[in-house]
Scaffold this active site. Structure first.
Site, short mmCIF file in Angstrom:
data_model
loop_
_atom_site.label_atom_id
_atom_site.label_comp_id
_atom_site.label_asym_id
_atom_site.label_seq_id
_atom_site.Cartn_x
_atom_site.Cartn_y
_atom_site.Cartn_z
N THR A 121 8.51 5.12 6.33
CA THR A 121 7.44 4.73 7.22
C THR A 121 7.88 4.72 8.78
O THR A 121 9.05 4.59 9.04
CB THR A 121 7.09 3.41 6.48
OG1 THR A 121 6.04 2.78 7.80
CG2 THR A 121 8.18 2.34 6.79
N TYR A 148 9.06 -6.26 5.24
CA TYR A 148 8.77 -4.90 4.56
C TYR A 148 9.46 -3.92 5.40
O TYR A 148 10.25 -3.11 4.79
CB TYR A 148 7.27 -4.65 4.60
CG TYR A 148 6.86 -3.43 4.37
CD1 TYR A 148 7.25 -2.56 3.18
CD2 TYR A 148 6.38 -2.46 5.43
CE1 TYR A 148 6.84 -1.18 3.18
CE2 TYR A 148 5.99 -1.21 5.52
CZ TYR A 148 6.34 -0.44 4.07
OH TYR A 148 6.01 0.59 3.96
P1 NAD Z 1 1.41 1.13 -3.25
O1 NAD Z 1 1.80 -0.18 -3.25
O2 NAD Z 1 -0.04 1.65 -3.39
O3 NAD Z 1 2.43 1.75 -4.40
C1 NAD Z 1 3.47 1.48 -4.69
C2 NAD Z 1 3.97 1.84 -6.36
O4 NAD Z 1 5.38 1.48 -6.50
C3 NAD Z 1 3.11 1.02 -7.19
O5 NAD Z 1 2.61 1.92 -8.26
C4 NAD Z 1 4.06 0.04 -8.07
O6 NAD Z 1 3.78 -0.39 -9.41
C5 NAD Z 1 5.32 0.79 -7.78
N1 NAD Z 1 6.38 -0.20 -7.77
C6 NAD Z 1 6.57 -1.35 -6.97
N2 NAD Z 1 7.95 -1.75 -7.40
C7 NAD Z 1 8.45 -0.86 -8.25
C8 NAD Z 1 9.56 -1.05 -8.97
N3 NAD Z 1 10.45 -2.21 -8.77
N4 NAD Z 1 10.04 -0.27 -9.87
C9 NAD Z 1 9.13 0.81 -10.13
N5 NAD Z 1 7.76 1.07 -9.33
C10 NAD Z 1 7.50 0.03 -8.52
O7 NAD Z 1 2.18 1.91 -2.18
P2 NAD Z 1 1.82 3.23 -1.28
O8 NAD Z 1 0.91 2.73 -0.36
O9 NAD Z 1 1.33 4.35 -2.09
O10 NAD Z 1 3.24 3.44 -0.59
C11 NAD Z 1 4.20 4.43 -1.14
C12 NAD Z 1 5.37 4.92 -0.31
O11 NAD Z 1 5.10 5.28 0.92
C13 NAD Z 1 6.16 3.34 -0.07
O12 NAD Z 1 7.59 3.89 -0.04
C14 NAD Z 1 5.90 3.17 1.31
O13 NAD Z 1 6.78 2.39 2.13
C15 NAD Z 1 5.45 4.38 1.99
N6 NAD Z 1 4.52 4.57 3.06
C16 NAD Z 1 3.11 3.97 2.88
C17 NAD Z 1 2.36 4.26 3.81
C18 NAD Z 1 0.84 3.80 4.03
O14 NAD Z 1 0.08 3.97 4.69
N7 NAD Z 1 0.69 3.05 2.53
C19 NAD Z 1 2.68 4.84 5.16
C20 NAD Z 1 4.06 5.49 5.37
C21 NAD Z 1 4.87 5.42 4.20
O1 TDX Z 2 -7.93 -7.22 6.83
C1 TDX Z 2 -7.19 -6.70 7.52
N1 TDX Z 2 -7.66 -6.79 8.83
C2 TDX Z 2 -6.81 -6.17 9.76
O2 TDX Z 2 -7.15 -6.23 11.27
C3 TDX Z 2 -6.00 -6.06 7.39
C4 TDX Z 2 -5.59 -5.93 5.66
C5 TDX Z 2 -5.31 -5.37 8.21
N2 TDX Z 2 -5.60 -5.44 9.68
C6 TDX Z 2 -4.71 -4.84 10.47
C7 TDX Z 2 -3.30 -4.99 10.60
C8 TDX Z 2 -2.69 -3.65 10.91
O3 TDX Z 2 -2.70 -3.60 12.43
O4 TDX Z 2 -5.05 -3.38 10.33
C9 TDX Z 2 -3.79 -2.59 10.65
C10 TDX Z 2 -3.63 -1.80 9.19
O5 TDX Z 2 -3.10 -3.07 8.25
P1 TDX Z 2 -2.33 -2.48 6.90
O6 TDX Z 2 -3.38 -1.81 6.05
O7 TDX Z 2 -1.94 -3.73 6.29
O8 TDX Z 2 -1.45 -1.58 7.31
P2 TDX Z 2 0.02 -1.69 8.28
O9 TDX Z 2 0.54 -3.09 8.18
O10 TDX Z 2 -0.09 -0.91 9.19
O11 TDX Z 2 0.92 -0.78 7.19
C11 TDX Z 2 0.57 0.46 6.33
O12 TDX Z 2 1.22 1.49 7.21
C12 TDX Z 2 2.55 1.86 7.31
C13 TDX Z 2 1.25 0.37 5.08
O13 TDX Z 2 0.72 -0.68 4.34
C14 TDX Z 2 2.74 0.41 5.02
O14 TDX Z 2 3.04 0.64 3.59
C15 TDX Z 2 3.13 1.62 5.76
O15 TDX Z 2 4.76 1.82 5.72
#
Ligand code: NAD
Ligand code: TDX
Length: 332
Positions: A121, A148
């Site tokens: 991330t 995190y």
């Molecule tokens: P998510 O929380 O939606 O999914 C995570 C998945 O990992 C789930 O299916 C969960 O069951 C599985 N998991 C958790 N712990 C586990 C364990 N111990 N063993 C096996 N499986 C396990 O997450 P996401 O938003 O899809 O993020 C995926 C990856 O991308 C993460 O590494 C996150 O750091 C990275 N990432 C996310 C974002 C974002 O905006 N969501 C941005 C940049 C990077």
């Molecule tokens: O209800 C809300 N209101 C609000 O203002 C929530 C849930 C979040 N927020 C704000 C917090 C952040 O500034 O919105 C922004 C986005 O929040 P999240 O969806 O929790 O994302 P963020 O903390 O930015 O992290 C996300 O992007 C990077 C992903 O969850 C991570 O897994 C990824 O690494």
């Protein structure tokens, strides 16, 4: 390429990556997923059973990891505890999954000489001032803020050490905030969309001036596949689509697109240590690998995402009440 192991393939980005692989490659896929609260088995519904297999297992368990990695050609590691707010309430699973889990995967790919791609991330770089002309680059020093992001930063360091010390064939990508279908309703955008569907006012942390750099999940995943196929071993690539927007504007856009009054939201308690701004410079990925995002208009991508949540209430409804009950405890 043969068989790809997708850890966390029942989560948001991982399940969309599995769909991307099925559509764009001939690979067979093994999903390794512990099926935590964040997973949704129906995210894998409709995929061809002869090409996609789900193994329920914890990456913190070295034996489980070894058995799945053995015989694979590539591991793409998405599995993580992924929500900042949860890491502030209880950091412990973040250490187990993000650090110990990554360590187990690295040991397994080292033992079996399997190509490894590590999903990370932009939060590892900390945050930027609103008026800073610079954006994050591959050379930006690490400065994570939350449990995190610190656990993700630590896992990135493990990968680099295994490349240098043991010649593991690995690449790393650090992406900005994803949006799109199948994202858990704890996250910002799906939380607000499903609140509006339920007639509940969206919840903005603090003043809502925080900026995130939004990218559609399909663009993230096309970049990951490009790196897996053509990235240089040992390299890190930043993934972003020039999508900076402040949270207040995102909430107002959601309300407008859903036909509601754009001022019908509430300010709630701010997140402790809340990062102010993320912004990605993805020049390296674009010039070296010729990648470009397909979703260039955030408003259109957001409208399609709203449409997906409207049409797929059965997917998110089971987790909505429990998610909101958790937020109620912190006044958010
Ligand atoms: P998510 O929380 O939606 O999914 C995570 C998945 O990992 C789930 O299916 C969960 O069951 C599985 N998991 C958790 N712990 C586990 C364990 N111990 N063993 C096996 N499986 C396990 O997450 P996401 O938003 O899809 O993020 C995926 C990856 O991308 C993460 O590494 C996150 O750091 C990275 N990432 C996310 C974002 C974002 O905006 N969501 C941005 C940049 C990077
Ligand atoms: O209800 C809300 N209101 C609000 O203002 C929530 C849930 C979040 N927020 C704000 C917090 C952040 O500034 O919105 C922004 C986005 O929040 P999240 O969806 O929790 O994302 P963020 O903390 O930015 O992290 C996300 O992007 C990077 C992903 O969850 C991570 O897994 C990824 O690494």
């Amino acid at each position: 390429m043969g068989t790809t192991v997708v850890t966390g393939g029942a989560g948001f980005i991982g399940s969309n990556y599995v769909r991307h692989l099925i559509q764009h490659t001939d690979d067979d896929v093994i999903v390794l997923d512990a099926m935590t609260y964040a997973a949704n088995e129906s995210s894998l519904a409709g995929l061809p059973g002869q090409r996609v297999r789900l193994v329920r297992g914890d990456i913190a368990d070295a034996e489980v990891v070894d058995a799945v990695v053995k015989g694979a050609d590539v591991v793409v590691h998405f599995a993580a505890e992924s929500h900042n707010d949860n890491s502030l309430n209880d950091p412990s699973p973040f250490i187990q999954t993000n650090l110990v889990g990554t360590f187990n995967l690295l040991e397994a790919v080292r033992r079996h000489e399997v190509r490894y791609h590590h999903i990370s991330t932009d939060e590892v770089y900390g945050d930027l001032e609103l008026d800073d002309p610079n954006r994050f680059q591959e050379t930006t020093p690490y400065r994570p803020s939350s449990p995190y992001s610190a656990s993700k930063a630590g896992s990135d360091h493990l990968v680099r050490a295994w490349v240098r010390s043991f010649d593991v064939r690995a690449t790393i990508s650090n992406c900005s905030n994803n949006y799109g279908p199948r994202q858990h309703v704890e996250k910002f955008i799906p939380r607000q969309i499903t609140n509006v569907i339920d007639g509940v006012r969206p919840r903005l942390y603090g003043a809502g001036l925080n900026v995130r750099d939004w990218i559609h999940v399909d663009d993230h995943n096309s970049a990951v596949l490009a790196i897996v196929e053509r990235g240089r071993i040992g390299e890190t690539y930043l993934i972003g689509a020039d999508g900076e927007m402040d949270n207040k504007s995102v909430i107002q856009m959601i309300l407008r697109l859903m036909g509601a009054d754009e001022h019908a939201y509430d300010h709630v308690n701010d997140r402790p240590g809340h990062d102010l701004r993320y912004a990605i410079d993805s020049t390296k990925l674009r010039t070296e690998l010729g990648w470009a995002p397909q979703y260039r208009n955030f408003e259109e991508g957001l409208a399609a995402t709203i449409d997906w949540y409207r049409r797929n209430e059965a997917w998110w409804r089971p987790m909505k009440a429990a998610t909101e009950a958790k937020y109620a405890k912190t006044g958010q």
